[in-house]
Design an enzyme around this catalytic site. Structure first.
Site, PDB file in Angstrom:
ATOM      1  N   GLU A   1       0.257  43.115  -1.943  1.00  0.00           N
ATOM      2  CA  GLU A   1      -0.838  42.143  -1.933  1.00  0.00           C
ATOM      3  C   GLU A   1      -0.313  40.720  -2.011  1.00  0.00           C
ATOM      4  O   GLU A   1      -0.795  39.831  -1.295  1.00  0.00           O
ATOM      5  CB  GLU A   1      -1.784  42.385  -3.127  1.00  0.00           C
ATOM      6  CG  GLU A   1      -2.433  43.737  -3.145  1.00  0.00           C
ATOM      7  CD  GLU A   1      -1.691  44.777  -3.980  1.00  0.00           C
ATOM      8  OE1 GLU A   1      -2.337  45.690  -4.502  1.00  0.00           O
ATOM      9  OE2 GLU A   1      -0.450  44.662  -4.111  1.00  0.00           O
TER      10      GLU A   1
ATOM     11  N   CYS B   1      -1.784  41.158  -9.238  1.00  0.00           N
ATOM     12  CA  CYS B   1      -2.350  41.015  -7.897  1.00  0.00           C
ATOM     13  C   CYS B   1      -3.850  40.780  -7.947  1.00  0.00           C
ATOM     14  O   CYS B   1      -4.374  39.943  -7.205  1.00  0.00           O
ATOM     15  CB  CYS B   1      -2.027  42.252  -7.067  1.00  0.00           C
ATOM     16  SG  CYS B   1      -0.252  42.440  -6.747  1.00  0.00           S
TER      17      CYS B   1
END
Length: 185
Positions: free
Chosen positions: A94, A125
Site C-alpha cells: 500500500e 498503511c
C-alpha cells in the site's frame, strides 16, 4: 533534570484538572463511537477484477502483499511489498502504491480514490490511507486471517477509520481472500 521541570511534575493537580481529566476519560469512548466513519460495502465484479491485479502484484513482492490505487475502474498506481529489496520496513504494498501515485499525480488527486490490497492494511498503511484522503479500501485477506501466516498488529482498518472523525472511508473486505491466502504457501 532542571529544577523548573522537576517542580512542574511534582506540583499537585488542581481539583479542576482532575475533574476535567475524569470527564475526558469518560467521554472518549462515547466520542470515538460517535465518530465511527468506517462504512461497510459489498463487493462488485469490478472490485474482483481490480483485486486480481493487486493479487498479481502481491505474487511478485518480497512478501505476498500487493496493492493498486484506482479511480473509475482505471488503475493509477501499483505497489508490492519491497521491504527486503529496498531494505525499508515501511515498503508495504500500500505504501509503495501511495508513493508511486504521489510521484505521478500529487496528493490532491488521491482524494476519492479506491485502494485495493491483497491483505487488510496494517495500522501504518491504514493510517496513511486515512491521511491521504483515499475514500475506499477493498481488501482480500483480513488481519485475522493473515495473523495465522505472518506477524500482524491486530488492529483492523475499521478500527483505524473509526478514530478518524475527519474522514469517511468505505471498507469492503474478504474480496478473493482465499486467492490472496494461497500466496502464503
Amino acid at each position: 533534570m532542571p529544577a523548573e521541570l522537576t517542580r512542574s511534575f511534582a506540583a499537585p493537580l488542581s481539583r479542576r484538572h482532575m475533574v476535567a481529566t475524569a470527564i475526558g476519560a469518560l467521554a472518549l469512548p462515547i466520542a470515538s463511537r460517535a465518530f465511527a466513519r468506517a462504512i461497510q460495502a459489498p463487493a462488485t465484479a469490478e472490485d474482483e477484477r481490480l483485486m486480481r491485479i493487486a493479487i498479481e502484484e502481491a505474487s511478485k513482492g518480497d512478501y505476498p502483499f500487493g496493492a493498486v490505487i484506482a479511480r473509475d475502474g482505471n488503475v493509477l498506481a501499483r505497489g508490492r511489498n519491497l521491504g527486503k529489496q529496498n531494505q525499508d520496513p515501511t515498503a508495504h504494498g500500500e505504501m509503495v502504491a501511495i508513493r508511486r501515485f504521489l510521484a505521478d499525480y500529487g496528493p490532491e488527486k488521491l482524494k476519492g480514490t479506491t485502494l485495493y490490497t491483497s491483505g487488510e492494511p496494517c495500522p501504518m498503511c491504514a493510517g496513511a490511507i486515512v491521511w491521504c484522503g483515499i475514500s475506499r479500501i477493498v481488501y482480500g485477506a483480513s488481519i485475522a486471517e493473515l495473523a495465522g501466516k505472518t506477524g500482524q498488529v491486530m488492529i483492523t482498518s475499521a478500527e483505524i477509520a473509526s478514530h478518524a472523525p475527519f474522514a469517511d472511508i468505505t471498507i469492503t473486505g474478504g474480496v478473493l481472500a482465499s486467492e490472496a491466502m494461497q500466496l502464503f504457501k
